[in-house]
Design a protein around this motif. Structure first.
Motif, PDB file in Angstrom:
ATOM      1  N   THR A 208      12.581  -6.071   2.732  1.00 47.83           N
ATOM      2  CA  THR A 208      11.894  -4.784   2.595  1.00 47.83           C
ATOM      3  C   THR A 208      12.907  -3.670   2.819  1.00 47.83           C
ATOM      4  O   THR A 208      13.766  -3.777   3.701  1.00 47.83           O
ATOM      5  N   THR A 210      12.767   0.243   3.707  1.00 48.50           N
ATOM      6  CA  THR A 210      11.931   1.391   4.049  1.00 48.50           C
ATOM      7  C   THR A 210      12.615   2.671   3.584  1.00 48.50           C
ATOM      8  O   THR A 210      13.841   2.761   3.551  1.00 48.50           O
ATOM      9  N   ASP A 212      12.609   7.058   3.838  1.00 49.68           N
ATOM     10  CA  ASP A 212      12.176   8.274   4.525  1.00 49.68           C
ATOM     11  C   ASP A 212      12.957   9.445   3.924  1.00 49.68           C
ATOM     12  O   ASP A 212      14.025   9.805   4.419  1.00 49.68           O
ATOM     13  N   ASN A 228       7.316   2.047   0.702  1.00 47.98           N
ATOM     14  CA  ASN A 228       8.544   1.288   0.880  1.00 47.98           C
ATOM     15  C   ASN A 228       8.807   0.359  -0.303  1.00 47.98           C
ATOM     16  O   ASN A 228       7.880  -0.018  -1.034  1.00 47.98           O
ATOM     17  N   THR A 230       9.583  -3.063  -2.087  1.00 42.72           N
ATOM     18  CA  THR A 230       9.393  -4.498  -1.909  1.00 42.72           C
ATOM     19  C   THR A 230       9.873  -5.225  -3.153  1.00 42.72           C
ATOM     20  O   THR A 230       9.952  -4.653  -4.245  1.00 42.72           O
ATOM     21  N   GLU A 261      11.272  -9.189   9.314  1.00 40.73           N
ATOM     22  CA  GLU A 261      11.157  -7.777   9.668  1.00 40.73           C
ATOM     23  C   GLU A 261      12.169  -7.345  10.725  1.00 40.73           C
ATOM     24  O   GLU A 261      11.959  -6.365  11.439  1.00 40.73           O
TER      25      GLU A 261
END
Length: 284
Positions: A208, A210, A212, A228, A230, A261
């Protein structure tokens, strides 16, 4: 009257023979260039052929480069359909050499046009350069050619590719796919590879990324409704949504998480930390 009927019959038979002949000749060779709207970035003349590399960009740059390839027979001017093509880019540095992430080359819906991508980690310079080696086959024969190519940094100076070591001690290459940003929720994608060796860069699946996005010149504000990235097995890339609320310079802060994660690279943006060490940049 009998002579006239005979002439009519002979004419009809000749038309039928022409029609049958046309049916067995097969498709006409393609001599018009179907990629005229694209930029010719490089051409390789060898073995009686001209291999042409086209892109939507004017030149090869660091990061993700989607490329189209054609093979022209120089004796006829016709483009070769349904060939098999492989490539191997090599960066020749002082004291060492390495390759870069690359896709297979596949034929498109136009049988004389082939498509793939290369992800260059670094630009050429006066002492270090990229060479592209090509092997192609058709008609039962295989040919090779190679040529020095120039890879530039993006003219806007924005960062579109990251090369880094994760907390798992593995080396990664992460590159943003080009897109036309607009004030909206944009489709946003990237490709991720592990550097197993100087020559091997397999695609990394099921992680993953992420995102921002922030505007450093506007109080470092973010935007709503981001998604996010994937992994999409159909495209082999990571896809999500990028919300851009105004024009200007944006830093897209990133974190890379593995399947468990665990954060492998990158930091969260907080009041005490304005940006991540893993990021992309865009300006529009």
């Amino acid at each position: 009257m009998k002579t006239l009927k005979t002439l009519i019959i002979l004419f009809a038979l000749s038309m039928g023979a022409t029609s049958c002949s046309d049916d067995t000749e097969g498709p006409m060779p393609v001599t018009e260039n179907p990629l005229e709207a694209y930029h010719l970035t490089n051409s390789f003349e060898a073995n009686g052929h001209m291999l042409e590399l086209y892109s939507e960009k004017e030149r090869l740059t660091t990061g993700y480069n989607e490329l189209y390839v054609q093979i022209k027979d120089l004796s006829t001017g016709a483009y070769i359909p349904n060939a098999s093509i492989t490539w191997n880019p090599m960066m020749h540095m002082i004291g060492m050499s390495h390759s870069c992430p690359k896709s297979d080359i596949t034929v498109t819906e136009k049988e004389t046009v082939y498509k793939g991508y290369l992800v260059f980690q670094m630009a050429s310079n006066a002492d270090e350069y990229w060479e592209l080696n090509l092997e192609y086959s058709f008609g039962g024969a295989t040919y090779t050619t190679s040529k020095r190519i120039e890879v530039k940094a993006p003219t806007d100076g924005n960062k579109t590719v990251n090369v880094f070591t994760g907390t798992d001690d593995k080396r990664y290459v992460l590159a943003m796919l080009p897109f036309a940003p607009k004030v909206a929720i944009n489709d946003f994608s990237a490709v991720l590879f592990e550097m197993e060796s100087m020559m091997s860069f397999p695609v990394v699946e099921d992680y993953t990324i992420t995102i921002d996005p922030r505007m450093p010149g506007m109080g470092n504000h973010s935007s709503p409704n981001n998604e996010n990235l994937t992994y999409d097995p159909d495209s082999g890339s990571y896809s999500g949504k990028l919300s851009l609320t105004m024009t200007g310079y944006w830093k897209i802060n990133l974190q890379l998480l593995n399947a468990s994660e665990d954060v492998l690279k990158g930091e969260m943006v907080t009041e005490g930390n304005e940006s991540s060490s893993l990021y992309f940049e865009i300006e529009f």
